[in-house]
Scaffold this motif. Structure first.
Motif, PDB file in Angstrom:
ATOM      1  N   PRO A  47      -2.256   6.581  32.555  1.00 44.33           N
ATOM      2  CA  PRO A  47      -1.546   7.339  31.374  1.00 44.33           C
ATOM      3  C   PRO A  47      -2.169   8.183  30.228  1.00 44.33           C
ATOM      4  N   VAL A  48      -1.688   8.862  29.706  1.00 47.48           N
ATOM      5  CA  VAL A  48      -2.137   9.801  28.778  1.00 47.48           C
ATOM      6  C   VAL A  48      -2.657   8.933  27.586  1.00 47.48           C
ATOM      7  N   LEU A  49      -4.084   8.907  26.996  1.00 49.64           N
ATOM      8  CA  LEU A  49      -4.499   8.229  25.888  1.00 49.64           C
ATOM      9  C   LEU A  49      -5.071   8.807  24.841  1.00 49.64           C
ATOM     10  N   PRO A  50      -4.989   8.643  23.551  1.00 48.43           N
ATOM     11  CA  PRO A  50      -5.702   9.112  22.568  1.00 48.43           C
ATOM     12  C   PRO A  50      -7.098   9.051  22.817  1.00 48.43           C
ATOM     13  N   VAL A  51      -7.548  10.323  22.454  1.00 46.25           N
ATOM     14  CA  VAL A  51      -9.049  10.527  22.698  1.00 46.25           C
ATOM     15  C   VAL A  51      -9.695  11.358  21.295  1.00 46.25           C
ATOM     16  N   TYR A  52     -10.813  10.640  20.843  1.00 46.16           N
ATOM     17  CA  TYR A  52     -11.316  11.080  19.486  1.00 46.16           C
ATOM     18  C   TYR A  52     -12.707  11.715  20.131  1.00 46.16           C
ATOM     19  N   PHE A  53     -13.027  12.912  19.769  1.00 41.03           N
ATOM     20  CA  PHE A  53     -14.057  13.644  20.443  1.00 41.03           C
ATOM     21  C   PHE A  53     -14.975  14.508  19.299  1.00 41.03           C
ATOM     22  N   LEU A  54     -16.142  14.798  19.463  1.00 38.84           N
ATOM     23  CA  LEU A  54     -16.704  15.867  18.713  1.00 38.84           C
ATOM     24  C   LEU A  54     -17.094  17.112  19.861  1.00 38.84           C
ATOM     25  N   PRO A  55     -16.705  18.185  19.543  1.00 43.16           N
ATOM     26  CA  PRO A  55     -17.089  19.458  20.394  1.00 43.16           C
ATOM     27  C   PRO A  55     -18.490  19.575  20.546  1.00 43.16           C
ATOM     28  N   PRO A  56     -19.031  20.149  21.843  1.00 40.62           N
ATOM     29  CA  PRO A  56     -20.305  20.352  22.225  1.00 40.62           C
ATOM     30  C   PRO A  56     -20.776  21.568  21.596  1.00 40.62           C
ATOM     31  N   PRO A  57     -21.966  21.861  21.236  1.00 39.21           N
ATOM     32  CA  PRO A  57     -22.432  22.943  20.847  1.00 39.21           C
ATOM     33  C   PRO A  57     -22.348  23.866  21.881  1.00 39.21           C
ATOM     34  N   THR A  58     -22.616  25.439  21.451  1.00 41.39           N
ATOM     35  CA  THR A  58     -22.555  26.339  22.268  1.00 41.39           C
ATOM     36  C   THR A  58     -23.653  26.258  23.412  1.00 41.39           C
ATOM     37  N   VAL A 117     -11.382   0.377  23.987  1.00 41.52           N
ATOM     38  CA  VAL A 117     -11.948   1.627  24.242  1.00 41.52           C
ATOM     39  C   VAL A 117     -12.141   1.533  25.946  1.00 41.52           C
ATOM     40  N   PRO A 118     -11.327   2.312  26.515  1.00 39.71           N
ATOM     41  CA  PRO A 118     -11.310   2.219  28.107  1.00 39.71           C
ATOM     42  C   PRO A 118     -12.352   2.943  28.756  1.00 39.71           C
ATOM     43  N   TRP A 141      -9.509   5.884  23.161  1.00 38.10           N
ATOM     44  CA  TRP A 141      -9.192   4.688  22.203  1.00 38.10           C
ATOM     45  C   TRP A 141      -7.695   4.511  22.196  1.00 38.10           C
ATOM     46  N   ARG A 142      -7.498   3.189  22.494  1.00 34.04           N
ATOM     47  CA  ARG A 142      -6.002   2.789  22.567  1.00 34.04           C
ATOM     48  C   ARG A 142      -5.218   2.878  21.053  1.00 34.04           C
ATOM     49  N   GLU A 143      -5.969   2.654  19.933  1.00 33.35           N
ATOM     50  CA  GLU A 143      -5.547   2.842  18.595  1.00 33.35           C
ATOM     51  C   GLU A 143      -4.788   1.385  18.425  1.00 33.35           C
ATOM     52  N   THR A 144      -5.112   0.214  18.913  1.00 32.05           N
ATOM     53  CA  THR A 144      -4.242  -0.959  18.654  1.00 32.05           C
ATOM     54  C   THR A 144      -4.766  -1.763  17.763  1.00 32.05           C
ATOM     55  N   VAL A 194     -11.934  -0.843  13.161  1.00 26.76           N
ATOM     56  CA  VAL A 194     -12.407  -0.364  14.240  1.00 26.76           C
ATOM     57  C   VAL A 194     -12.462   1.158  14.551  1.00 26.76           C
ATOM     58  N   LEU A 195     -11.513   1.964  13.735  1.00 22.66           N
ATOM     59  CA  LEU A 195     -11.765   3.198  13.778  1.00 22.66           C
ATOM     60  C   LEU A 195     -13.240   3.593  13.311  1.00 22.66           C
ATOM     61  N   ILE A 196     -13.655   3.040  12.194  1.00 19.19           N
ATOM     62  CA  ILE A 196     -14.836   3.385  11.451  1.00 19.19           C
ATOM     63  C   ILE A 196     -15.995   2.936  12.549  1.00 19.19           C
ATOM     64  N   ALA A 197     -16.058   2.064  13.196  1.00 18.11           N
ATOM     65  CA  ALA A 197     -16.985   1.549  14.274  1.00 18.11           C
ATOM     66  C   ALA A 197     -16.826   2.671  15.556  1.00 18.11           C
ATOM     67  N   VAL A 198     -15.786   3.002  15.869  1.00 14.62           N
ATOM     68  CA  VAL A 198     -15.727   3.991  17.042  1.00 14.62           C
ATOM     69  C   VAL A 198     -16.116   5.358  16.418  1.00 14.62           C
ATOM     70  N   ILE A 199     -15.923   5.776  15.348  1.00 12.39           N
ATOM     71  CA  ILE A 199     -16.464   7.177  14.959  1.00 12.39           C
ATOM     72  C   ILE A 199     -17.918   6.789  14.745  1.00 12.39           C
ATOM     73  N   ALA A 200     -18.566   5.891  14.207  1.00 16.75           N
ATOM     74  CA  ALA A 200     -20.137   5.430  14.317  1.00 16.75           C
ATOM     75  C   ALA A 200     -20.480   5.715  15.725  1.00 16.75           C
ATOM     76  N   VAL A 201     -20.050   5.129  16.560  1.00 11.03           N
ATOM     77  CA  VAL A 201     -20.517   4.908  18.016  1.00 11.03           C
ATOM     78  C   VAL A 201     -20.449   6.428  18.571  1.00 11.03           C
ATOM     79  N   LEU A 202     -19.240   7.202  18.225  1.00  8.48           N
ATOM     80  CA  LEU A 202     -19.403   8.484  18.729  1.00  8.48           C
ATOM     81  C   LEU A 202     -20.150   9.249  18.070  1.00  8.48           C
ATOM     82  N   ARG A 203     -20.541   9.221  16.666  1.00  9.08           N
ATOM     83  CA  ARG A 203     -21.555  10.092  16.170  1.00  9.08           C
ATOM     84  C   ARG A 203     -22.954   9.822  16.874  1.00  9.08           C
TER      85      ARG A 203
END
Length: 167
Positions: free
Chosen positions: A62-73, A125-126, A139-142, A147-156
């Motif tokens: 299925p299509v899932l929500p994805v939180y991301f930081l774009p890469p530098p050029t 987080v699959p 992230w399934r956003e359940t 958890v959002l704060i933790a996901v953002i910290a892991v992402l950063r």
């Protein structure tokens, strides 16, 4: 005649207001919108993406929500790697129930740090990925804001690790 007028008036109002009230977001949609707005306020981008199909998948994921930081050029030319959560732990997996999807792998410095990052991720987080589209966490956003704060910290943390290793 007055009775039919009121019946017709009630039906007309119901036909006009019914579809309008159905367009309002439900509480779950409002919660997800708030999570996405909070992530956006912190500089995290949001999108909907489909995970790559695993060899064992009979249907398209299925299509899932994805939180991301774009890469530098400067990192646009790197290969995409995807690390997905499987249904079971296996000694052939990268770490516990996490295994690589495809042939691309991160550089060794990033691979060494991934095990500590993976142990902090919630079960909702699959997958995590990195490449041309940036550093991504599916992230399934359940869960809620904590958890959002933790996901953002892991992402950063993952993004900084990848940028540091590439420079």
């Amino acid at each position: 005649m007055n009775l039919w007028f009121f019946v017709l008036l009630v039906v007309t109002i119901a036909l006009v207001l019914g579809p309008i009230s159905m367009l309002r977001p439900n509480p779950a949609q409002k919660r997800k919108e708030q999570l996405r707005m909070q992530a956006s306020a912190q500089g995290i981008r949001f999108g909907m993406r489909r995970l790559p199909a695993r060899k064992t998948d009979m249907e398209q994921p299925p299509v899932l929500p994805v939180y991301f930081l774009p890469p530098p050029t400067t990192m646009q030319s790197m290969d995409d790697w995807v690390l997905m959560r499987t249904e079971y732990e296996h000694e052939g997996n990268f770490y516990k129930e996490w295994d690589w999807q495809g042939n691309a792998r991160p550089i060794p410095q990033v691979s060494e740090q991934l095990t500590s990052i993976l142990s902090t991720l919630p079960h909702s987080v699959p997958a995590i990925a990195q490449g041309k589209s940036g550093t991504c966490i599916f992230w399934r956003e359940t869960e809620g804001e904590e958890v959002l704060i933790a996901v953002i910290a892991v992402l950063r943390n993952l993004d900084a690790l990848i940028r540091e290793a590439k420079s």
